[in-house]
Design an enzyme around this catalytic site. Structure first.
Site, short mmCIF file in Angstrom:
data_model
loop_
_atom_site.label_atom_id
_atom_site.label_comp_id
_atom_site.label_asym_id
_atom_site.label_seq_id
_atom_site.Cartn_x
_atom_site.Cartn_y
_atom_site.Cartn_z
CG ASP A 48 8.44 -10.51 -3.83
OD1 ASP A 48 7.59 -10.45 -4.75
OD2 ASP A 48 8.96 -9.51 -3.31
CB SER B 26 6.91 -2.83 -2.14
OG SER B 26 6.30 -2.90 -3.40
CG HIS C 142 5.51 -7.88 -3.16
ND1 HIS C 142 6.85 -7.56 -3.24
CD2 HIS C 142 4.84 -6.68 -3.13
CE1 HIS C 142 6.99 -6.24 -3.27
NE2 HIS C 142 5.79 -5.70 -3.19
CG ASP C 143 1.02 -8.58 0.69
OD1 ASP C 143 1.50 -7.54 0.20
OD2 ASP C 143 -0.19 -8.83 0.69
NE ARG D 232 -5.59 -3.80 -2.45
CZ ARG D 232 -4.43 -3.47 -1.95
NH1 ARG D 232 -3.52 -2.90 -2.71
NH2 ARG D 232 -4.16 -3.68 -0.67
#
Length: 378
Positions: A322, A157, A355-356, A227
């Site tokens: 992602d 990232s 994405h994680d 968040r």
């Protein structure tokens, strides 16, 4: 087996701190008269000083990449599944460095530290930081450690952006760049998500124009919402559906604005946890650094021209689910590198986690990392 009994862990680690007295000129034109960086190291630097690897962190990451702290064994490094003896980034072979970037909230000079000019926390007066500034500060750390050339710089990232910037700002000081789940620039949609998150913080009544430390306040509501918004973008739709679906937490609808669905409960939990430990001013700085990163900007948008000065070999990896930094952004980077006749390995990995995925222990992903890192000559 507990983490403290795991023979593949780097074990108990201790953060280190270095102070740089020479000023650093920032991309914005501002100057920090001096600064400190907090970092950790794992493994041993070889006699030739040829086995050093820099791990760059993403938005919420830190210098604590692997291992645990003696007084806090549950505080395990954020990439502990990748870094350690016998792991893909093998500390029996490599000397690994993790650093908390300028502007961070884990000990490096940032908004929460004291401004030497005022004797008060920097707060909103801390200058805007860019990826270029982080890499310049990391180069100072490399000098301090006696590392002339990194065997590799890697990150996922935002960490991948830093690895890419190393190849441009210090092309002679990096042999391999591993750019994982990253992008050469943010799309308008990504900038929009970051702006929503920033507005959540900036409009929190407890923000006090960024000087909330002096008011003994914390803009928790803003951080919590920021968040929550961000976390949605880190997960894939399939993963969220698999984990939560439309399941009701209590098995029935409440006909209120309290938590009904399990996904709502999850997001609130993630937001509350994050707001307890992260600094709001740091969040603002890091999201702005994300927005500003664009190596092609000074080349009229021509990424090929921007990457012409890179000399490193590259591993570029993306994940098919992602949607924050989708594979086409990585392919754009690969195309520009190939146009410059750079050596590039590209992998598009099937993983449901979005994405994680770069943080997880996915078998195909880790096999790729192990193979590439294992072939680096020291």
């Amino acid at each position: 087996m507990s983490e403290t009994e795991n023979s593949n862990s780097v074990g108990a680690v201790t953060p280190q701190r270095v102070q740089f007295k020479a000023p650093i000129q920032l991309k914005s034109g501002a100057v920090l008269p001096e600064f400190e960086l907090v970092f950790e190291t794992y493994g041993e630097l070889n006699a030739a000083r040829s086995n050093a690897v820099l791990v760059c962190h993403a938005l919420a990451g830190s210098h604590h990449v692997a291992g645990w702290y003696a007084g806090d064994p549950d505080n395990i490094g954020w990439w502990d599944n990748l870094v350690g003896p016998g792991k893909p980034l093998d500390t029996n072979r490599f000397f690994v460095v993790g650093v908390n970037n300028l502007g961070g909230c884990y000990g490096s000079t940032g908004p929460v530290t004291l401004n030497p000019a005022s004797g008060k926390p920097w707060g909103a007066d801390f200058p805007v930081i860019t990826v270029e500034d982080w890499v310049a500060a990391q180069a100072r750390l490399a000098d301090h450690l006696g590392i002339d050339v990194w065997a590799a710089v890697l990150g996922g990232s935002l960490g991948g952006m830093q690895a890419l910037e190393w190849t441009l700002q210090y092309p002679e000081r990096i042999r391999h760049a591993l750019v994982i789940a990253s992008t050469p620039k943010l799309t308008a949609q990504n900038i929009a998500f970051n702006e929503v998150a920033r507005q959540a913080i900036l409009t929190d009544p407890e923000f006090h124009a960024g000087h909330y430390y002096e008011h003994r306040a914390v803009p928790r509501r803003g951080l919590r919402l920021a968040r929550m918004v961000g976390h949605i973008t880190y997960l894939s739709d399939n993963q969220m559906d698999e984990k939560f679906g439309r399941r009701l937490r209590d098995g029935k609808r409440q006909f209120s604005y309290e938590v009904d669905f399990e996904v709502e409960s999850y997001l609130r939990y993630q937001g509350d946890k994050f707001a307890r430990y992260f600094d709001a001013n740091t969040y603002l700085l890091i999201t702005k650094a994300l927005d500003y990163f664009d190596p092609a900007l000074e080349y009229g948008g021509d990424l090929k021209a921007a990457l012409a000065r890179a000399q490193a070999n590259f591993l570029v990896a993306s994940f098919d689910t992602d949607w924050r930094f989708p594979p086409q952004r990585s392919r754009e980077l690969v195309h520009a590198l190939l146009c410059n006749r750079r050596n590039v390995t590209y992998a598009e990995i099937a993983c449901t986690a979005g994405h994680d995925s770069f943080l997880l222990d996915d078998a195909h992903y880790h096999a790729l990392m192990r193979a590439y890192l294992g072939n680096i000559k020291l």
